[in-house]
Scaffold this active site. Structure first.
Site, mmCIF file in Angstrom:
data_model
loop_
_atom_site.group_PDB
_atom_site.id
_atom_site.type_symbol
_atom_site.label_atom_id
_atom_site.label_comp_id
_atom_site.label_asym_id
_atom_site.label_seq_id
_atom_site.Cartn_x
_atom_site.Cartn_y
_atom_site.Cartn_z
ATOM 1 N N SER A 140 0.895 -1.406 0.168
ATOM 2 C CA SER A 140 -0.061 -0.054 0.043
ATOM 3 C C SER A 140 0.856 1.034 -0.078
ATOM 4 C CB SER A 140 -0.712 -0.161 1.411
ATOM 5 O OG SER A 140 -1.524 1.253 1.506
ATOM 6 N N TYR A 153 -1.892 -0.708 10.408
ATOM 7 C CA TYR A 153 -1.899 -1.149 8.832
ATOM 8 C C TYR A 153 -0.375 -0.552 8.426
ATOM 9 C CZ TYR A 153 -3.729 -1.077 4.166
ATOM 10 O OH TYR A 153 -3.954 -1.263 2.885
HETATM 11 N N1 LIG Z 1 -8.864 -0.837 -0.997
HETATM 12 C C1 LIG Z 1 -8.025 0.048 -0.571
HETATM 13 O O1 LIG Z 1 -7.863 0.954 -0.504
HETATM 14 C C2 LIG Z 1 -6.485 -0.585 -0.419
HETATM 15 C C3 LIG Z 1 -5.382 0.243 -0.793
HETATM 16 C C4 LIG Z 1 -3.997 -0.210 -0.661
HETATM 17 C C5 LIG Z 1 -3.824 -1.539 -0.388
HETATM 18 N N2 LIG Z 1 -4.958 -2.344 -0.293
HETATM 19 C C6 LIG Z 1 -4.707 -3.792 -0.012
HETATM 20 O O2 LIG Z 1 -5.292 -4.645 -1.032
HETATM 21 C C7 LIG Z 1 -5.531 -5.858 -0.238
HETATM 22 C C8 LIG Z 1 -6.860 -6.118 -0.785
HETATM 23 O O3 LIG Z 1 -7.784 -5.512 -0.272
HETATM 24 P P1 LIG Z 1 -9.056 -4.894 -0.695
HETATM 25 O O4 LIG Z 1 -9.384 -3.531 -0.795
HETATM 26 O O5 LIG Z 1 -9.562 -5.772 -2.003
HETATM 27 O O6 LIG Z 1 -9.953 -5.321 0.691
HETATM 28 P P2 LIG Z 1 -11.532 -6.246 0.975
HETATM 29 O O7 LIG Z 1 -11.830 -5.991 2.162
HETATM 30 O O8 LIG Z 1 -12.435 -5.496 -0.480
HETATM 31 O O9 LIG Z 1 -11.101 -7.527 0.353
HETATM 32 C C9 LIG Z 1 -10.367 -8.462 1.336
HETATM 33 C C10 LIG Z 1 -10.389 -9.910 1.116
HETATM 34 O O10 LIG Z 1 -9.486 -10.738 1.891
HETATM 35 C C11 LIG Z 1 -10.124 -11.337 2.580
HETATM 36 N N3 LIG Z 1 -9.484 -11.902 3.882
HETATM 37 C C12 LIG Z 1 -9.229 -11.099 5.078
HETATM 38 N N4 LIG Z 1 -8.602 -11.730 5.939
HETATM 39 C C13 LIG Z 1 -8.279 -13.235 5.371
HETATM 40 C C14 LIG Z 1 -7.541 -14.160 5.897
HETATM 41 N N5 LIG Z 1 -7.218 -14.188 7.115
HETATM 42 N N6 LIG Z 1 -7.457 -15.259 5.090
HETATM 43 C C15 LIG Z 1 -8.028 -15.360 3.862
HETATM 44 N N7 LIG Z 1 -8.703 -14.181 3.334
HETATM 45 C C16 LIG Z 1 -8.822 -12.870 4.122
HETATM 46 C C17 LIG Z 1 -11.525 -10.962 2.733
HETATM 47 O O11 LIG Z 1 -12.632 -12.001 3.258
HETATM 48 C C18 LIG Z 1 -11.826 -10.189 1.792
HETATM 49 O O12 LIG Z 1 -12.539 -10.874 0.361
HETATM 50 C C19 LIG Z 1 -5.147 -5.670 1.164
HETATM 51 O O13 LIG Z 1 -4.175 -6.306 1.466
HETATM 52 C C20 LIG Z 1 -5.141 -4.331 1.324
HETATM 53 O O14 LIG Z 1 -4.466 -4.013 2.592
HETATM 54 C C21 LIG Z 1 -6.135 -1.820 -0.235
#
Ligand SMILES: NC(=O)c1ccc[n+]([C@@H]2O[C@H](COP(=O)([O-])OP(=O)(O)OC[C@H]3O[C@@H](n4cnc5c(N)ncnc54)[C@H](O)[C@@H]3O)[C@@H](O)[C@H]2O)c1
Length: 254
Positions: A140, A153
């Protein structure tokens, strides 16, 4: 010119039921990849199953035994695992270091750090044995600076960056590339939940404020992250490893 085709490759994608992981499996399936979609047992896999040649897998990235089972199932999809998108993560508490709850710190480190470590270690060992493979971790822009009042985070994403670089150096001689994508706020349930926590009565009202750190002035889309992933895992990126690749509308350029 490199052959950028991914047809016939096998991928494990974690956090695959929604958001960035779901966009990734849609993109990989469109490129002819056979995907194991790894998400929590309580996740709704219906969108993942509809994405194409997808095998749903219920498990928790914090458990090595679940990773081992996922690897065993992925190996029924083809001769080896070519791609790991180590993407599952949570956002955790909105708090600075003084107020950050200890149990929440343990939880976010377990999922965002230990989960990523286990994926690199266990799938990486398989790839090392084969002499080929690509691992992309989801970091991120929070892995580069301390803003945002999200202490756990931020700590977890700095750790993802460090693990990416350390593993890239260790695995480069064995034909395995390790990279990270580093999104800025992206339009997924993770961000929508954050909006609701910050402004329960009118969640969308905080979107301009949350977008203002991004020079392009908007959230990214999960598809924009998936497009970069598809490039990184292809042979077009064959000389890239250890890079932390921003997908951030210019956020880290500031
Ligand atoms: N959305 C943002 O703004 C953003 C920005 C930067 C980085 N990220 C990163 O992107 C990645 C995906 O995030 P997203 O935005 O799609 O989030 P999201 O919450 O929409 O999806 C995350 C998914 O991960 C799954 N998950 C969570 N814990 C888990 C576990 N212990 N075992 C297996 N699966 C698990 C959840 O069930 C969910 O389906 C994450 O690592 C997040 O930190 C997101």
């Amino acid at each position: 010119m490199a052959d950028t085709s991914l047809t016939g490759r096998v991928a494990i994608v974690t956090g695959a039921a929604r958001g960035i992981g779901l966009a990734a499996i849609r993109r990989l399936c469109a490129d002819g990849v056979r995907v194991l979609a790894f998400d929590r047992p309580d996740a709704d896999f219906s969108d993942a199953k509809a994405a194409g040649e997808v095998t749903p897998f219920a498990g928790d990235v914090i458990h090595a035994a679940d990773w081992q089972r996922a690897i065993d199932v992925a190996l029924t999809l083809g001769p080896g695992i070519d791609i790991l998108f180590n993407n599952a993560g949570i956002s955790g508490a909105i708090a600075n270091v003084i107020d950050y709850p200890e149990d929440e710190f343990d939880r976010i480190m377990a999922i965002n750090v230990k989960g990523v470590y286990l994926g690199i270690k266990l799938v990486g060992a398989h790839m090392k044995g084969r002499g080929r493979g690509v691992i992309v971790n989801t970091s991120s822009v929070s892995g580069f600076g301390g803003g945002g009042n999200i202490f756990g985070y931020t700590a977890s994403k700095f750790a993802v960056n460090g693990m990416t670089k350390s593993a890239a150096v260790a695995l480069a001689p064995h034909g395995v590339r390790v990279l990270a994508v580093c999104p800025s706020p992206t339009a997924t349930e993770m961000m929508f939940q954050l909006e609701r926590r910050l402004s329960p009565d009118n969640p969308e009202a905080v979107r301009p404020q949350l977008s203002q750190g991004t020079p392009m002035g908007r959230y990214g889309t999960p598809e924009e992250v998936a497009d970069v992933l598809a490039f990184l895992v292809s042979d077009a990126a064959s000389f890239m490893t250890g890079a932390l690749v921003p997908v951030d509308g210019g956020s880290l350029a500031k």
